[in-house]
Design a protein around this motif. Structure first.
Motif, PDB file in Angstrom:
ATOM      1  N   HIS A  44      17.322  14.359  26.606  1.00  0.00           N
ATOM      2  CA  HIS A  44      16.855  14.139  27.982  1.00  0.00           C
ATOM      3  C   HIS A  44      15.899  15.244  28.421  1.00  0.00           C
ATOM      4  CE1 HIS A  44      17.013  12.856  32.198  1.00  0.00           C
ATOM      5  NE2 HIS A  44      17.137  14.140  32.499  1.00  0.00           N
ATOM      6  N   TYR A  45      16.182  16.479  28.010  1.00  0.00           N
ATOM      7  CA  TYR A  45      15.339  17.612  28.406  1.00  0.00           C
ATOM      8  C   TYR A  45      14.295  17.962  27.340  1.00  0.00           C
ATOM      9  CZ  TYR A  45      18.501  18.120  32.309  1.00  0.00           C
ATOM     10  OH  TYR A  45      19.235  17.885  33.462  1.00  0.00           O
ATOM     11  N   SER A  46      14.097  17.029  26.403  1.00  0.00           N
ATOM     12  CA  SER A  46      13.044  17.165  25.374  1.00  0.00           C
ATOM     13  C   SER A  46      13.163  18.476  24.606  1.00  0.00           C
ATOM     14  CB  SER A  46      11.652  17.052  26.016  1.00  0.00           C
ATOM     15  OG  SER A  46      11.503  15.816  26.685  1.00  0.00           O
ATOM     16  N   VAL A  47      14.407  18.845  24.293  1.00  0.00           N
ATOM     17  CA  VAL A  47      14.651  20.057  23.514  1.00  0.00           C
ATOM     18  C   VAL A  47      14.631  19.700  22.035  1.00  0.00           C
ATOM     19  CG1 VAL A  47      16.269  21.918  23.010  1.00  0.00           C
ATOM     20  CG2 VAL A  47      16.044  21.046  25.358  1.00  0.00           C
ATOM     21  N   GLN A  48      13.706  20.281  21.301  1.00  0.00           N
ATOM     22  CA  GLN A  48      13.683  20.074  19.856  1.00  0.00           C
ATOM     23  C   GLN A  48      14.793  20.900  19.221  1.00  0.00           C
ATOM     24  OE1 GLN A  48       9.733  20.998  18.488  1.00  0.00           O
ATOM     25  NE2 GLN A  48       8.940  19.013  19.107  1.00  0.00           N
ATOM     26  N   TYR A  49      15.476  20.321  18.261  1.00  0.00           N
ATOM     27  CA  TYR A  49      16.595  21.034  17.645  1.00  0.00           C
ATOM     28  C   TYR A  49      16.740  20.645  16.181  1.00  0.00           C
ATOM     29  CZ  TYR A  49      18.963  16.556  18.559  1.00  0.00           C
ATOM     30  OH  TYR A  49      19.297  15.230  18.600  1.00  0.00           O
ATOM     31  N   GLU A  50      17.437  21.519  15.463  1.00  0.00           N
ATOM     32  CA  GLU A  50      17.779  21.266  14.065  1.00  0.00           C
ATOM     33  C   GLU A  50      19.289  21.145  13.963  1.00  0.00           C
ATOM     34  OE1 GLU A  50      16.347  24.734  12.122  1.00  0.00           O
ATOM     35  OE2 GLU A  50      14.345  24.572  13.022  1.00  0.00           O
ATOM     36  N   GLU A  51      19.765  20.225  13.148  1.00  0.00           N
ATOM     37  CA  GLU A  51      21.198  20.051  12.979  1.00  0.00           C
ATOM     38  C   GLU A  51      21.736  21.045  11.953  1.00  0.00           C
ATOM     39  OE1 GLU A  51      22.404  16.081  12.231  1.00  0.00           O
ATOM     40  OE2 GLU A  51      21.335  15.251  13.959  1.00  0.00           O
ATOM     41  N   ALA A  52      22.949  21.546  12.219  1.00  0.00           N
ATOM     42  CA  ALA A  52      23.577  22.525  11.328  1.00  0.00           C
ATOM     43  C   ALA A  52      25.052  22.169  11.162  1.00  0.00           C
ATOM     44  CB  ALA A  52      23.412  23.934  11.888  1.00  0.00           C
ATOM     45  N   PRO A  53      25.378  21.289  10.217  1.00  0.00           N
ATOM     46  CA  PRO A  53      26.781  20.966   9.960  1.00  0.00           C
ATOM     47  C   PRO A  53      27.549  22.209   9.516  1.00  0.00           C
ATOM     48  CG  PRO A  53      25.316  19.375   8.908  1.00  0.00           C
ATOM     49  CD  PRO A  53      24.456  20.502   9.379  1.00  0.00           C
ATOM     50  N   GLY A  54      28.776  22.328  10.016  1.00  0.00           N
ATOM     51  CA  GLY A  54      29.617  23.447   9.641  1.00  0.00           C
ATOM     52  C   GLY A  54      29.511  24.654  10.540  1.00  0.00           C
ATOM     53  N   GLU A  55      28.631  24.603  11.564  1.00  0.00           N
ATOM     54  CA  GLU A  55      28.421  25.763  12.435  1.00  0.00           C
ATOM     55  C   GLU A  55      29.068  25.599  13.808  1.00  0.00           C
ATOM     56  OE1 GLU A  55      27.044  28.598  11.596  1.00  0.00           O
ATOM     57  OE2 GLU A  55      26.574  27.919   9.570  1.00  0.00           O
ATOM     58  N   ALA A  56      29.756  24.485  14.051  1.00  0.00           N
ATOM     59  CA  ALA A  56      30.383  24.266  15.360  1.00  0.00           C
ATOM     60  C   ALA A  56      31.553  25.215  15.554  1.00  0.00           C
ATOM     61  CB  ALA A  56      30.852  22.816  15.477  1.00  0.00           C
ATOM     62  N   ALA A  57      31.966  25.392  16.821  1.00  0.00           N
ATOM     63  CA  ALA A  57      33.182  26.140  17.119  1.00  0.00           C
ATOM     64  C   ALA A  57      34.383  25.221  16.919  1.00  0.00           C
ATOM     65  CB  ALA A  57      33.143  26.681  18.536  1.00  0.00           C
ATOM     66  N   ILE A  58      35.588  25.747  17.096  1.00  0.00           N
ATOM     67  CA  ILE A  58      36.775  24.989  16.692  1.00  0.00           C
ATOM     68  C   ILE A  58      37.026  23.765  17.566  1.00  0.00           C
ATOM     69  CG2 ILE A  58      37.864  27.023  15.711  1.00  0.00           C
ATOM     70  CD1 ILE A  58      39.653  27.175  18.160  1.00  0.00           C
ATOM     71  N   TYR A  59      36.429  23.721  18.776  1.00  0.00           N
ATOM     72  CA  TYR A  59      36.789  22.646  19.697  1.00  0.00           C
ATOM     73  C   TYR A  59      35.595  21.841  20.192  1.00  0.00           C
ATOM     74  CZ  TYR A  59      36.079  27.027  22.151  1.00  0.00           C
ATOM     75  OH  TYR A  59      35.596  28.251  22.542  1.00  0.00           O
ATOM     76  N   GLY A  60      34.429  22.004  19.589  1.00  0.00           N
ATOM     77  CA  GLY A  60      33.330  21.163  20.038  1.00  0.00           C
ATOM     78  C   GLY A  60      31.980  21.582  19.494  1.00  0.00           C
ATOM     79  N   PRO A  61      31.020  20.668  19.465  1.00  0.00           N
ATOM     80  CA  PRO A  61      29.662  20.982  19.031  1.00  0.00           C
ATOM     81  C   PRO A  61      28.961  21.855  20.062  1.00  0.00           C
ATOM     82  CG  PRO A  61      29.728  18.786  19.945  1.00  0.00           C
ATOM     83  CD  PRO A  61      31.146  19.272  19.924  1.00  0.00           C
TER      84      PRO A  61
END
Length: 595
Positions: free
Chosen positions: A405-422
């Motif tokens: 919605h805010y046109s933020v470009q991002y890269e996905e990083a599996p395995g880098e989330a915290a214990i309770y959420g992305p």
């Protein structure tokens, strides 16, 4: 830290260089034993069990042998082997035999359980063959012979276990060209010059003491002033954005962390328990979120009209980091986090994300971190997560929607989330191009449910709020270390612990006027020192420059008679004589603009 082939463009080059280095080492020490050798950020390493300690001369010899191997243009050849063949191939290599057994029992090369790769494969080039999944270059000749360098030797326990053998780890770096290597080596030298541990001591900002303990910094008056300025700025911005500041103490009953899920996933990073009795076991607080959520509950019934609630706190947390990982201010055991938790309805996630995004951008730009990227940190291999697939899916969709919605470009990083959420992590580049994770926005559907948080919805029914976890600068200590290196200790005027030093040419003739100027500047809100030491004027100026004080105000006969000061900048620029009132106006405008 090992890197992944899909995200690192230098992976094949550095992985191949590591294998070539291992061959060269075994040529020099035929009886040597080899462990593992992965690519890492900016380079590679390989661990060896050798008959004697390595010397700088050994590294030179290993480099010569590597260049000879590279010149042979030996192909890197992949093959799959069965367990018996693998054991026979590495019969004289005990670390490889342990790796083979681990692979057959679902372990990765670091001994961690959960690997699904049961295929045993090797790569061979010239006379060297190693257990390896790859990938590699096509042949050794694709490694530029003048674009690699062996950097250092360090001790490393096998698989990080202090009860296992101590190995010798050779670190190296490899690049696509000599120009890239030279640029990297220049960055390393500049990084040494900017090292916050050295500068912090030279400027008298902080110290570490064995009497206090490792990872527990002591801040001087100047260091505390810098902390105060940093935290006050973020507090002012947060207040302007509608955040309310709370305080929730330093210790918490252990049972709360069991309810939230932190105990199961995080207890190895907690300090040992403090036991009053069976029902009252306490922990030093390692994170704020369960305390903030408890505060939300204790404040009574919340209506949907009350939301969002935004709780912010500069809380000192305590994490039992391994002693060997502690690094100046950037990795400590006592850390002050600019933490915030936003309690909102699901339909408010997008708007609250946007508010936090604007706040983060404003703060990073003020600190001159204008070059940053956003990483969408997701569940994946290698992480510890509270099991709740439905909540994770909801949080991930909500975070993606807000980013889009805010046109933020991002890269996905599996395995880098915290214990309770992305989470959306903001990784900023400093003046040397190094990347630091500074800010975070995380969506959490799990903890509010586990801790029984509610609000009364428009239909009169109780609902569970969503919590957004948000940090702007992360922790005061780490961010201070980053800032010291980013500015090389030469802080902008608004952030400098001492903004100006008044230097009389003659203490006898000009000392009284210098003291009066100091009082005027202090009354105007400036942080000032008056140097009435017995040193000569040039020595005082030099000392002020070494202390990286933004302005030196020199006072002689002419300045005293004119009610002025001769202004010099720490850069050496001479601004000439300026009336005291004019200098105050200039300084206050510069501070106001945070220029």
């Amino acid at each position: 830290m090992p890197v992944k082939p899909e995200t690192d463009p230098y992976y094949r080059l550095r992985h191949s260089a590591a294998h070539v280095m291992a061959q060269a080492v075994l040529e020099l020490f035929p009886e040597g034993k080899i462990a593992i050798g992965p690519p890492i950020e900016d380079g590679f390493y390989y661990d060896f069990d050798l008959p004697r300690p390595l010397t700088p001369d050994d590294l030179e010899e290993i480099e010569k042998r590597m260049r000879r191997i590279i010149a042979g243009k030996h192909p890197f050849v992949y093959r799959v082997v069965d367990p018996d063949e693998a054991r026979a191939l590495f019969r004289d290599q005990p670390y490889k035999l342990e790796l083979i057994d681990g692979l057959l029992h679902g372990q990765d090369e670091y001994g961690e359980q959960g690997s699904t790769n049961t295929v045993i494969s090797t790569y061979r080039h010239d006379t060297f063959e190693d257990l390896c999944r790859g990938p590699h270059l096509e042949h050794t000749g694709q490694i530029p012979p003048d674009a690699f360098k062996l950097m250092s030797v360090a001790g490393a326990y096998w698989r990080g276990d202090s009860n296992r053998p101590m190995l010798q780890r050779i670190y190296g770096t490899a690049w696509n060209s000599k120009e890239e290597l030279d640029a990297y080596l220049h960055r390393l030298e500049e990084a040494k010059r900017r090292d916050h541990r050295r500068i912090g001591k030279e400027l008298g900002l902080f110290y570490f003491s064995e009497d206090i303990g490792p990872g527990l910094p002591l801040f001087t008056p100047k260091g505390e002033m810098l902390r105060h300025l940093m935290e006050s700025y973020v507090r002012e911005v947060q207040t302007r954005y509608g955040y309310q500041h709370v305080w929730t103490g330093h210790i918490v009953k252990e049972t709360l962390y069991k309810k939230s899920g932190h105990y199961e996933a995080y207890r190895e990073n907690m300090f040992p328990p403090m036991i009053e009795d069976e029902e009252h076991v306490y922990r030093l607080k390692p994170m704020n979120c369960p305390s903030h959520m408890t505060l939300y509950k204790e404040m009574g019934i919340h209506s949907y009209r009350d939301l969002p609630l935004r709780f912010a706190e500069f809380a000192t947390l305590y994490r039992y980091e391994e002693r060997g990982t502690l690094t100046g201010l950037t990795r400590v055991r006592a850390l002050t986090q600019d933490d915030c938790h936003i309690f909102c309805r699901p339909d408010q996630i997008e708007e609250e994300f946007g508010l936090a995004l604007r706040l983060i951008r404003e703060v990073l730009e003020t600190y001159r971190f204008t070059n940053y990227r956003v990483r969408l940190s997701l569940r994946g291999e290698g992480g510890k997560y509270i099991a709740d697939d439905e909540a994770w899916d909801l949080a991930e969709r909500a975070l993606r929607t807000a980013l889009d919605h805010y046109s933020v470009q991002y890269e996905e990083a599996p395995g880098e989330a915290a214990i309770y959420g992305p989470k959306a992590d903001f990784l900023a580049h400093d003046v040397l191009g190094r990347e630091w994770q500074l800010s975070t926005i995380q969506v959490d559907f799990i903890q509010p449910r586990r801790l029984g948080l509610e609000y009364i919805a428009e239909d009169g029914q109780p609902r569970t709020p969503v919590v957004l976890h948000r940090a702007v600068t992360g922790t005061t200590e780490r961010f201070m270390g980053v800032l010291i290196e980013h500015f090389a200790g030469a802080f902008p005027l608004w952030l400098a612990p001492v903004q100006a030093v008044v230097i009389p040419i003659s203490d006898e003739r000009h000392g009284a006027y210098a003291a009066d100027v100091g009082r005027q500047l202090t009354a105007a809100g400036l942080r000032v020192e008056v140097d009435l030491s017995r040193e000569r004027m040039q020595a005082k100026i030099r000392q002020a420059q070494l202390q990286k004080i933004p302005y030196m105000l020199i006072i002689g006969d002419r300045e005293q008679h004119a009610g002025a000061v001769a202004v010099r900048c720490r850069s050496g620029e001479d601004l000439g004589a300026v009336p005291v009132a004019a200098f105050i106006a200039r300084a206050r405008a510069e501070i106001e603009a945070k220029a």
